[in-house]
Design a protein around this motif. Structure first.
Motif, short mmCIF file in Angstrom:
data_model
loop_
_atom_site.label_atom_id
_atom_site.label_comp_id
_atom_site.label_asym_id
_atom_site.label_seq_id
_atom_site.Cartn_x
_atom_site.Cartn_y
_atom_site.Cartn_z
N ALA A 1 -13.51 -17.63 -15.30
CA ALA A 1 -14.06 -18.43 -14.20
C ALA A 1 -13.00 -18.70 -13.14
O ALA A 1 -13.25 -18.54 -11.94
N ALA A 2 -11.81 -19.09 -13.56
CA ALA A 2 -10.75 -19.42 -12.61
C ALA A 2 -10.25 -18.19 -11.88
O ALA A 2 -10.08 -18.20 -10.65
N THR A 3 -10.01 -17.13 -12.61
CA THR A 3 -9.43 -15.92 -12.01
C THR A 3 -10.41 -15.28 -11.04
O THR A 3 -10.02 -14.83 -9.96
N SER A 4 -11.67 -15.25 -11.39
CA SER A 4 -12.66 -14.59 -10.53
C SER A 4 -12.88 -15.33 -9.22
O SER A 4 -13.40 -14.77 -8.27
N SER A 5 -12.45 -16.58 -9.15
CA SER A 5 -12.63 -17.35 -7.91
C SER A 5 -11.49 -17.13 -6.91
O SER A 5 -11.55 -17.62 -5.80
N ILE A 6 -10.48 -16.37 -7.30
CA ILE A 6 -9.33 -16.11 -6.45
C ILE A 6 -9.56 -14.80 -5.69
O ILE A 6 -9.93 -13.80 -6.30
N PRO A 7 -9.34 -14.77 -4.37
CA PRO A 7 -9.57 -13.54 -3.63
C PRO A 7 -8.84 -12.32 -4.21
O PRO A 7 -9.42 -11.24 -4.28
N GLU A 8 -7.62 -12.47 -4.61
CA GLU A 8 -6.86 -11.36 -5.20
C GLU A 8 -6.94 -11.43 -6.73
O GLU A 8 -5.93 -11.35 -7.43
N TRP A 9 -8.14 -11.52 -7.25
CA TRP A 9 -8.32 -11.77 -8.68
C TRP A 9 -7.72 -10.69 -9.57
O TRP A 9 -7.21 -10.99 -10.64
N ARG A 10 -7.78 -9.44 -9.15
CA ARG A 10 -7.24 -8.37 -10.00
C ARG A 10 -5.74 -8.56 -10.24
O ARG A 10 -5.25 -8.38 -11.35
N ARG A 11 -5.02 -8.90 -9.21
CA ARG A 11 -3.58 -9.12 -9.32
C ARG A 11 -3.29 -10.30 -10.26
O ARG A 11 -2.44 -10.22 -11.15
N HIS A 12 -4.03 -11.39 -10.08
CA HIS A 12 -3.82 -12.57 -10.91
C HIS A 12 -4.27 -12.34 -12.35
O HIS A 12 -3.70 -12.90 -13.28
N LEU A 13 -5.29 -11.51 -12.52
CA LEU A 13 -5.74 -11.19 -13.87
C LEU A 13 -4.63 -10.49 -14.65
O LEU A 13 -4.45 -10.77 -15.84
N SER A 14 -3.89 -9.62 -14.00
CA SER A 14 -2.80 -8.94 -14.70
C SER A 14 -1.73 -9.94 -15.15
O SER A 14 -1.18 -9.80 -16.25
N PHE A 15 -1.44 -10.95 -14.34
CA PHE A 15 -0.51 -12.00 -14.75
C PHE A 15 -1.04 -12.74 -15.97
O PHE A 15 -0.30 -13.00 -16.93
N PHE A 16 -2.31 -13.09 -15.92
CA PHE A 16 -2.93 -13.80 -17.03
C PHE A 16 -2.87 -12.99 -18.31
O PHE A 16 -2.46 -13.50 -19.37
N LEU A 17 -3.26 -11.73 -18.23
CA LEU A 17 -3.27 -10.87 -19.43
C LEU A 17 -1.88 -10.71 -20.00
O LEU A 17 -1.69 -10.73 -21.23
N ASP A 18 -0.89 -10.56 -19.13
CA ASP A 18 0.50 -10.47 -19.63
C ASP A 18 0.90 -11.75 -20.35
O ASP A 18 1.63 -11.70 -21.34
N GLY A 19 0.41 -12.88 -19.88
CA GLY A 19 0.76 -14.16 -20.47
C GLY A 19 0.11 -14.44 -21.83
O GLY A 19 0.65 -15.21 -22.62
N ILE A 20 -1.03 -13.82 -22.10
CA ILE A 20 -1.71 -14.10 -23.39
C ILE A 20 -1.46 -13.03 -24.43
O ILE A 20 -1.81 -13.20 -25.59
N ARG A 21 -0.84 -11.94 -24.03
CA ARG A 21 -0.57 -10.85 -24.98
C ARG A 21 0.47 -11.34 -25.98
O ARG A 21 1.44 -12.00 -25.64
N ALA A 22 0.25 -11.00 -27.24
CA ALA A 22 1.23 -11.36 -28.28
C ALA A 22 2.52 -10.61 -28.03
O ALA A 22 2.50 -9.43 -27.63
N LYS A 23 3.62 -11.27 -28.23
CA LYS A 23 4.93 -10.65 -27.98
C LYS A 23 5.47 -9.98 -29.23
O LYS A 23 5.27 -10.30 -30.31
#
Length: 178
Positions: A156-178
């Motif tokens: 919901a939050a990411t899709s409301s951002i105009p550059e959502w694809r770019r921000h989605l990549s940040f989000f996915l990197d942040g939740i990936r197990a290290k």
């Protein structure tokens, strides 16, 4: 309860025109869009709209239940991925794309609408989201502290951002197990 008779051909056509118009208008203006504008776009009188859909909720349900069914199908596709992380990413990207382009659908997903069919569809999607998260965590591809509700809030939050694809990549990197 009496059996419902099938609609006459012209009444069925008007119903379909109203649903298409509602998807368009709600999609661009949100669920509070004027019903008069939907009737006008469908080329029918406002009385025809109320005859087919006595309440706004009835119209919202008719307009968005098929889209929730599509989300459920996307969830089934995501669960079929051999790699649970890739399935999760597929589902998230699809959800963001759908909500970024359809304000009404984003509102349906974010809020509670007193429409039993919509709520039942959303509950089924919730079950799929929970399974996607659990699969990715079991495969050690997703952080263990991540919860299914985090995923829905992020979409919901990411899709409301105009550059959502770019921000989605940040989000996915942040939740990936290290």
């Amino acid at each position: 309860m009496p059996e419902e008779r099938p609609l006459r051909r012209d009444a069925q056509r008007n119903r379909e025109l109203l649903v298409v118009a509602a998807r368009e208008i709600f999609g661009t203006k949100g669920l509070d869009a004027p019903l008069e504008e939907i009737a006008r776009r469908a080329g029918v009188a406002i009385g025809t709209l109320y005859n087919r859909f006595p309440t706004r909720v009835d119209l919202v349900e008719a307009a968005f239940l098929p889209q929730l069914d599509q989300v459920a199908q996307t969830g089934a596709q995501a669960l079929a991925f051999e790699d649970p992380w890739e399935g999760l990413v597929f589902f998230v990207e699809s959800g963001c794309a759908r909500q970024a382009t359809d304000q009404g659908f984003a509102e349906v997903c974010a809020g509670r609408i007193d429409a039993p069919a919509l709520e039942a569809a959303k509950t089924a999607i919730w079950d799929t989201v929970s399974e996607l998260v659990a699969r990715a965590q079991d495969a050690a591809r997703l952080r263990q502290d991540f919860k299914p509700e985090d995923l829905l809030q992020a979409i919901a939050a990411t899709s409301s951002i105009p550059e959502w694809r770019r921000h989605l990549s940040f989000f996915l990197d942040g939740i990936r197990a290290k």
